[in-house]
Design an enzyme around this catalytic site. Structure first.
Site, PDB file in Angstrom:
ATOM      1  N   SER A 139      -4.997  -4.748  -2.883  1.00  0.00           N
ATOM      2  CA  SER A 139      -5.316  -5.561  -1.453  1.00  0.00           C
ATOM      3  C   SER A 139      -4.744  -7.331  -1.963  1.00  0.00           C
ATOM      4  CB  SER A 139      -6.873  -6.071  -2.190  1.00  0.00           C
ATOM      5  OG  SER A 139      -7.885  -5.294  -1.543  1.00  0.00           O
TER       6      SER A 139
ATOM      7  N   CYS B  94       0.816  -0.878   0.390  1.00  0.00           N
ATOM      8  CA  CYS B  94       0.487  -0.140  -0.139  1.00  0.00           C
ATOM      9  C   CYS B  94       1.416   1.594  -0.034  1.00  0.00           C
ATOM     10  CB  CYS B  94      -0.393  -0.248   1.538  1.00  0.00           C
ATOM     11  SG  CYS B  94      -1.830  -1.862   2.075  1.00  0.00           S
TER      12      CYS B  94
ATOM     13  N   ARG C 155      -4.730   1.305  -0.881  1.00  0.00           N
ATOM     14  CA  ARG C 155      -4.700   0.008  -0.764  1.00  0.00           C
ATOM     15  C   ARG C 155      -4.677  -0.712  -2.035  1.00  0.00           C
ATOM     16  NH1 ARG C 155      -8.745  -4.270   2.077  1.00  0.00           N
ATOM     17  NH2 ARG C 155      -7.067  -6.253   2.346  1.00  0.00           N
TER      18      ARG C 155
END
Length: 625
Positions: free
Chosen positions: A51, A2, A49
């Site tokens: 993931s 991130c 972010r």
């Protein structure tokens, strides 16, 4: 993987969401899947972010149950399941399955000492509402970045410099000492950056900023080598077991994963360990010519039975990529292989979200050929001081390129002055010819020898090879290897993991004696022995190539003229003497010396200057590129 950003004010004022949005928009490539903001009086956190773990619940910024502890976290914690179980046994309640929340509760339990229990890569900040204090940390080796800016009224931070530059009032100007050190190292060593006032938190360090603006930085971990006499076979067996354990931990993810694969032993070892666990995809790039790595990588992939993808990078591909790569790097890094890494990351991202790679093995196991230098120079170093001084003076009088000149110069120069890491582009004499600065500045700045001195002073008790490795662990590894690894992979929203740079593995390798690392006329001797039977025999003793970019030949051709034109038009004439650059190029193209790396170092500075001091780095620029 991130990106984090944020601002802390030293007065009663809440950071505007528009500021946090600007800071995070700059780094959308680090986290295209989600974003978040949180703020209150004096503090604001921003987050992008990508993931990887707990795909549904990993939203950040994230808080504990009563919202007295808030975190923005970039990285992966590989022992988070173990830590979670330990914390639950102590009564902590979890609302997600993310590794991020584990850090929050670990901080609740152990305070700033929490970093000592983390196994992984990270750059994070925690806002402690009760103590009115910001606490941040960067991982042990510097795998993940952490930049900050502080003045009398605020503290700004982020995973990339461009986030900080997005804040109003942050002046963009060159830190001249950083420029001078960059010309030698080919990167800017911690804690400074090429930007005046913007700093890097060094690896293995944490930072605390109080409500009133008092800032403290401390080192929580040191990669000091501690050679310990044990049987050779003991270390061989331990390397096999510990590396396998590290790879298993680094494979944790809820998305597709693969592995970079070159023609060398390091990436092959990681790929082989991964393949023993599951079918994998591997990726490689190369250049046309005798050192095309894709040929060997293809053979290795066939031997390991991986699903393999490769690409040949043309000269046009390489130079067309430069504007994008320079923007993503934040600072100039004059390592030509960074652009090759950009391309292999681009290739991998078409198929996976996570890749494992072999960075760090050379620093751990003594893999660079330069580490053999203390052995080869022994006969000269044993001479009386007066004789060495005379030989050194005579050698300096010989023309550059004279056979034996460099050997004598290095043999008559103390280790602390001759080895500053794996790159030494410009000497101080060369800088005096090429840099447009007054003589006093060139005499008085904290020069590369002084930068390295702090680490040489701490390692006086070690043998020469171990001291060289310690220098590289503190300078070359975070400044060059890991910086380009992070920026070139995150440019494509690809998470790169480096199993060799694991604290558990390093606790073993730091104890391996130098005689086991360099032996039988080769580097990484003990690692090669440990990998027997695990990787193909034709890879075991191949020499290290890295990404062999044919830069020397390219600059000899028409590309050299194009490079010079771009340097001349970049606006760096206040810092660099154009006539010196012109002479270097002319000599290189006539075959009167190899000036490719020096020209390239100046060229990367020129492109960086044009991008960051004459343009505004923001998201729209990235899209335009």
């Amino acid at each position: 993987m991130c990106g984090i950003t944020g601002a802390m004010y030293f007065e009663d004022r809440e950071p505007e969401q528009s500021l946090l949005k600007r800071m995070t928009d700059c780094i959308v490539h680090r986290g295209p899947d989600d974003f978040g903001f949180w703020s209150e009086n004096r503090i604001g956190l921003g987050f992008r972010r990508l993931s990887i773990i707990d795909l549904k619940e990993g939203h950040q910024p994230l808080a504990n149950e009563d919202e007295t502890v808030w975190i923005a976290f970039n990285g992966e914690i590989y022992n988070y399941k173990y830590l979670r179980n330990q914390l639950q046994a102590k009564g902590h309640q979890f609302k997600t399955h993310s590794d991020t929340e584990v850090i929050v509760h670990l901080y609740e339990e152990y305070g700033e000492e929490c970093v000592k229990q983390l196994r992984g890569m990270f750059g994070f900040v925690i806002w402690d509402r009760n103590k009115k204090r910001l606490f941040g940390a960067r991982d042990h080796f510097g795998i993940k970045p952490f930049y900050y800016f502080k003045d009398r009224s605020r503290f700004l931070f982020g995973s990339e410099i461009k986030s900080i530059l997005a804040a109003e009032g942050v002046e963009r100007s060159i830190h001249t000492e950083s420029l001078l050190n960059y010309l030698t190292f080919q990167y800017v060593p911690e804690p400074t950056t090429m930007f005046q006032g913007i700093h890097k938190l060094p690896p293995g360090h944490s930072i605390t900023v109080s409500y009133e603006g008092d800032m403290q930085i401390r080192r929580y971990w040191d990669p000091m080598l501690e050679p310990e006499e044990r049987p050779f076979e003991y270390y061989v067996e331990q390397i096999r077991e510990t590396l396998k354990d590290s790879v298993v931990h680094h494979m944790q993810s809820d998305v597709e994963r693969g592995c970079f694969l070159s023609s060398g032993i390091d990436s092959t070892a990681i790929a082989a360990q991964m393949r023993s666990i599951e079918p994998i995809r591997t990726f490689s790039v190369g250049f046309e010519g005798a050192n095309n790595e894709t040929v060997i990588a293809r053979q290795t992939a066939a031997a390991l039975d991986t699903e393999h993808y490769d690409k040949i990078i043309s000269q046009k591909d390489y130079f067309d990529t430069l504007p994008k790569a320079v923007w993503h790097q934040d600072e100039p890094v004059a390592d030509p292989s960074a652009i090759a890494l950009y391309h292999v990351a681009q290739l991998a991202r078409e198929h996976v979200t996570v890749v494992l790679s072999g960075e760090g093995a050379d620093e751990l196991f003594g893999g660079y050929r330069i580490y053999r230098e203390p052995l080869s120079l022994r006969s000269v170093e044993r001479l009386p001081y007066g004789v060495k001084r005379l030989l050194h003076a005579l050698a300096r009088m010989l023309p550059e390129g004279t056979y034996g000149r460099n050997y004598v110069l290095r043999g008559t120069t103390p280790l602390e002055e001759r080895f500053l890491g794996n790159a030494k582009i410009f000497t101080e004499d060369m800088k005096a010819e090429v840099v447009r600065m007054d003589a006093e500045m060139l005499r008085s700045y904290k020069n590369p020898v002084q930068v390295a001195k702090a680490f040489y002073d701490k390692s006086k008790h070690l043998d020469p090879v171990s001291r060289m490795q310690y220098i590289d662990m503190n300078l070359w590894l975070p400044g060059d290897i890991l910086m380009k690894a992070d920026k070139m992979t995150m440019a494509h929203s690809l998470e790169l993991r480096v199993p060799f740079l694991d604290v558990e593995l390093y606790e073993l390798t730091r104890r391996i004696p130098a005689k086991y690392r360099l032996a039988e006329g080769t580097t990484k001797y003990i690692f090669r022995k440990a990998m027997e039977g695990i990787i193909p025999d034709f890879i075991l003793n191949r020499p290290k190539l890295g990404f062999p970019v044919p830069m020397r030949d390219w600059i000899k051709g028409p590309q050299g003229k194009s490079i010079l034109e771009q340097i001349e038009g970049s606006g760096i004439e206040d810092y660099i003497r154009m006539d010196s650059v012109q002479r270097m190029l002319a000599k290189h193209q006539k075959g009167e010396g190899d000036y490719a790396r020096r020209i390239w170092t100046i060229y990367m500075f020129a492109l960086w200057h044009q991008t960051y001091l004459e343009e505004v780095p923001n998201r729209s620029m990235a899209q335009a590129l």
